[in-house]
Design an enzyme around this catalytic site. Sequence first.
Site, mmCIF file in Angstrom:
data_model
loop_
_atom_site.group_PDB
_atom_site.id
_atom_site.type_symbol
_atom_site.label_atom_id
_atom_site.label_comp_id
_atom_site.label_asym_id
_atom_site.label_seq_id
_atom_site.Cartn_x
_atom_site.Cartn_y
_atom_site.Cartn_z
ATOM 1 C CB THR A 95 55.684 59.702 16.306
ATOM 2 O OG1 THR A 95 55.546 59.736 17.730
ATOM 3 C CG2 THR A 95 56.838 60.588 15.876
ATOM 4 C CD GLN A 127 47.939 60.581 26.549
ATOM 5 O OE1 GLN A 127 47.198 59.871 27.223
ATOM 6 N NE2 GLN A 127 49.215 60.273 26.351
ATOM 7 C CG ASN A 150 51.438 64.499 26.481
ATOM 8 O OD1 ASN A 150 51.105 65.482 25.827
ATOM 9 N ND2 ASN A 150 52.697 64.249 26.796
ATOM 10 C CG HIS A 164 51.407 52.907 22.913
ATOM 11 N ND1 HIS A 164 52.068 53.383 24.005
ATOM 12 C CD2 HIS A 164 51.678 53.774 21.913
ATOM 13 C CE1 HIS A 164 52.725 54.482 23.673
ATOM 14 N NE2 HIS A 164 52.504 54.745 22.403
ATOM 15 C CB CYS A 222 56.154 60.470 25.051
ATOM 16 S SG CYS A 222 54.453 60.019 25.395
ATOM 17 C CB THR A 234 53.711 44.375 4.027
ATOM 18 O OG1 THR A 234 54.157 44.177 2.691
ATOM 19 C CG2 THR A 234 52.897 43.174 4.488
HETATM 20 N N1 PLP Z 1 50.802 62.562 21.118
HETATM 21 C C1 PLP Z 1 50.585 62.436 22.434
HETATM 22 C C2 PLP Z 1 49.680 63.396 23.135
HETATM 23 C C3 PLP Z 1 51.208 61.412 23.158
HETATM 24 O O1 PLP Z 1 50.990 61.302 24.464
HETATM 25 C C4 PLP Z 1 52.054 60.518 22.458
HETATM 26 C C5 PLP Z 1 52.758 59.489 23.246
HETATM 27 O O2 PLP Z 1 53.673 58.852 22.925
HETATM 28 C C6 PLP Z 1 52.233 60.676 21.067
HETATM 29 C C7 PLP Z 1 51.591 61.728 20.441
HETATM 30 C C8 PLP Z 1 53.099 59.775 20.249
HETATM 31 O O3 PLP Z 1 52.427 58.545 20.016
HETATM 32 P P1 PLP Z 1 53.201 57.258 19.507
HETATM 33 O O4 PLP Z 1 53.850 56.665 20.714
HETATM 34 O O5 PLP Z 1 52.125 56.357 18.952
HETATM 35 O O6 PLP Z 1 54.150 57.670 18.449
#
Ligand code: PLP
Length: 378
Positions: free
Chosen positions: A69, A183, A155, A201, A320, A237
């Site tokens: 994000t 993904q 996703n 993650h 998400c 940092t």
């Molecule tokens: N983009 C996609 C396709 C995702 O599935 C996600 C899942 O959270 C994100 C972006 C956001 O990633 P993050 O959790 O590292 O902010």
Amino acid sequence: MAYLDHNATAPLRDASRLAAERAFAAGGNASSVHASGRAARGLIEDARVKVAALAGVEPSEVVFTSGATEAAALALWGAAQGAIDAGVRITRLFVSAIEHPAVLANAATVSERFAGLRLETIPATAGGVTDMDALRNALREGKGRSLIALMAANNETGVIQPVGEAAALAAEAGALLLVDAVQAAGRMAVPRADYVMLSAHKIGGPQGVGALILKNGVPFTPLITGGGQERGMRPGTENVPGIAGFGAAAEIAMRETVAPVLRDHFEAGLRAIVPNVIIFGAESSRLANTSCFALPGINAETALMALDLDGVMLSSGSACSSGKVKRSHVLAAMGVNDDVAGCALRASFGWSSTEADVKAALLSITNLQARIRSRAAA
Ligand code: PLP
């Protein structure tokens, strides 16, 4: 327990946990010149090489962030401001209708804050593929420099997007390309683009760490200023344990090939239990690990709770934005009506998944369907 929600987050891999624990134990600020600082720097640079290998880029193109994000925000702001600073304003921002909120919301904010930057949505087909004819036509119509945001794989549905075609259109039109490869990483080759987002993650690394891949020479003005870490692109940092854990996960994910066996067994079982099951994007190229489906007449929230009671963890729509169950904008873009979308579930497999998980999920769905039938008959 059957955890079938890898697209929401994959369980932490042992190698990642170990790498993060070692970094915690070692301590040290990577900006310090003493031995402890040099050790922390070593862990970061080692992880950078591994993440670069996963993305097929040079280590110097990897900027560690707090996740995808943040990478989206940095890329969109950084490109818009960077272009202005280089004397060429971006006037059009194209986003696929099926992008993750990380891209959609930041794109909306950036288009509001930068005068003269218009946000335009590119539709998707019923099969869940972003419509390249629409993008081609839109690029032809307008004037000025454009930025295109297209994810490598969705996703929710797992549908693989035509990033190669978008890259060719971008090159022809002199447009910039941002690819959300969150993904895709570890599940297919990560496409090359001007800006690429990654998240640890989803590949079995720690939460709260990711990367923005910045192609050498692309317009970019840092949104965050500070102590100059990450070559000034993302100061602050560094999260050394998170980054070390990301590197360890990237190294393994790169070597793994995700076969569609579990997904295919799951879908074959689903079809046998629920003959009228709808599998979204089944006719398109999909990631081997994702199955998005609707059990007509069984509300997704009811199904999720029943499965959860049996120890089977799936998700509905996009987890998400967890907690809140709202209709999927991805399914809406594919023309799925609200009644069917309200029954949509997603099973996503990964490194920890087994045939036993598939069996447990199918058994739970069989029982749920039997209960619903007997209630309807009573
Ligand atoms: N983009 C996609 C396709 C995702 O599935 C996600 C899942 O959270 C994100 C972006 C956001 O990633 P993050 O959790 O590292 O902010």
